[in-house]
Design a protein around this motif. Structure first.
Motif, mmCIF file in Angstrom:
data_model
loop_
_atom_site.group_PDB
_atom_site.id
_atom_site.type_symbol
_atom_site.label_atom_id
_atom_site.label_comp_id
_atom_site.label_asym_id
_atom_site.label_seq_id
_atom_site.Cartn_x
_atom_site.Cartn_y
_atom_site.Cartn_z
ATOM 1 N N MET A 20 0.844 -1.174 0.000
ATOM 2 C CA MET A 20 0.000 0.000 0.000
ATOM 3 C C MET A 20 0.885 1.231 0.000
ATOM 4 O O MET A 20 2.063 1.160 0.358
ATOM 5 N N LYS A 21 0.335 2.356 -0.377
ATOM 6 C CA LYS A 21 1.113 3.585 -0.479
ATOM 7 C C LYS A 21 0.782 4.541 0.666
ATOM 8 O O LYS A 21 -0.376 4.726 1.006
ATOM 9 N N ILE A 22 1.846 5.112 1.237
ATOM 10 C CA ILE A 22 1.718 6.174 2.224
ATOM 11 C C ILE A 22 2.603 7.321 1.749
ATOM 12 O O ILE A 22 3.396 7.164 0.816
ATOM 13 N N THR A 23 2.477 8.465 2.383
ATOM 14 C CA THR A 23 3.389 9.570 2.127
ATOM 15 C C THR A 23 4.229 9.760 3.376
ATOM 16 O O THR A 23 3.696 9.961 4.466
ATOM 17 N N ASN A 50 7.181 12.003 4.971
ATOM 18 C CA ASN A 50 7.935 13.256 4.851
ATOM 19 C C ASN A 50 7.858 13.814 3.432
ATOM 20 O O ASN A 50 8.854 14.230 2.852
ATOM 21 N N GLY A 51 6.649 13.792 2.870
ATOM 22 C CA GLY A 51 6.407 14.403 1.563
ATOM 23 C C GLY A 51 6.700 13.531 0.366
ATOM 24 O O GLY A 51 6.481 13.951 -0.768
ATOM 25 N N GLU A 52 7.181 12.291 0.588
ATOM 26 C CA GLU A 52 7.495 11.407 -0.530
ATOM 27 C C GLU A 52 6.674 10.131 -0.444
ATOM 28 O O GLU A 52 6.551 9.540 0.628
ATOM 29 N N GLU A 53 6.129 9.713 -1.583
ATOM 30 C CA GLU A 53 5.337 8.495 -1.622
ATOM 31 C C GLU A 53 6.226 7.287 -1.354
ATOM 32 O O GLU A 53 7.368 7.216 -1.820
ATOM 33 N N ARG A 54 5.688 6.323 -0.590
ATOM 34 C CA ARG A 54 6.465 5.140 -0.221
ATOM 35 C C ARG A 54 5.522 3.945 -0.147
ATOM 36 O O ARG A 54 4.396 4.064 0.320
ATOM 37 N N ASP A 55 5.989 2.795 -0.599
ATOM 38 C CA ASP A 55 5.229 1.553 -0.474
ATOM 39 C C ASP A 55 5.580 0.877 0.842
ATOM 40 O O ASP A 55 6.770 0.794 1.198
ATOM 41 N N VAL A 56 4.568 0.414 1.555
ATOM 42 C CA VAL A 56 4.775 -0.361 2.774
ATOM 43 C C VAL A 56 3.848 -1.571 2.731
ATOM 44 O O VAL A 56 2.823 -1.562 2.058
ATOM 45 N N ALA A 57 4.202 -2.601 3.453
ATOM 46 C CA ALA A 57 3.401 -3.823 3.494
ATOM 47 C C ALA A 57 2.134 -3.604 4.314
ATOM 48 O O ALA A 57 2.134 -2.840 5.278
ATOM 49 N N GLU A 58 1.064 -4.276 3.926
ATOM 50 C CA GLU A 58 -0.171 -4.262 4.706
ATOM 51 C C GLU A 58 0.157 -4.697 6.132
ATOM 52 O O GLU A 58 0.949 -5.606 6.347
ATOM 53 N N GLY A 59 -0.455 -4.046 7.109
ATOM 54 C CA GLY A 59 -0.255 -4.417 8.508
ATOM 55 C C GLY A 59 0.954 -3.773 9.166
ATOM 56 O O GLY A 59 1.196 -3.986 10.347
ATOM 57 N N THR A 60 1.724 -2.988 8.410
ATOM 58 C CA THR A 60 2.875 -2.302 8.995
ATOM 59 C C THR A 60 2.384 -1.299 10.032
ATOM 60 O O THR A 60 1.439 -0.558 9.796
#
Length: 66
Positions: free
Chosen positions: A1-4, A6-16
């Motif tokens: 899933m994608k989060i932002t 510090n202003g930059e888009e980043r992919d992280v695993a579900e449940g992080t």
């Protein structure tokens, strides 16, 4: 899933969690503050706060000096 982060888009695993994100980044949570969607996250909740799609996370490091 994608989060932002510090202003930059980043992919992280579900449940992080916030704690998991900080660990992944190699950041010691004792010397910073974390804002999630414009609200300061209590340090005690880092391990139990899961990230969600579209979350906006700001990690702010404390700087000492005089």
């Amino acid at each position: 899933m994608k989060i932002t982060l510090n202003g930059e888009e980043r992919d992280v695993a579900e449940g992080t969690t916030l704690a998991g994100l900080l660990e992944e980044l190699g950041i010691d949570p004792r010397a910073l503050a974390v804002e999630r969607n414009r609200e300061i996250a209590p340090r005690a909740s880092y391990a139990t706060t899961p990230l969600a799609e579209g979350d906006r996370i700001e990690v702010v490091h404390f700087v000492g000096g005089g």
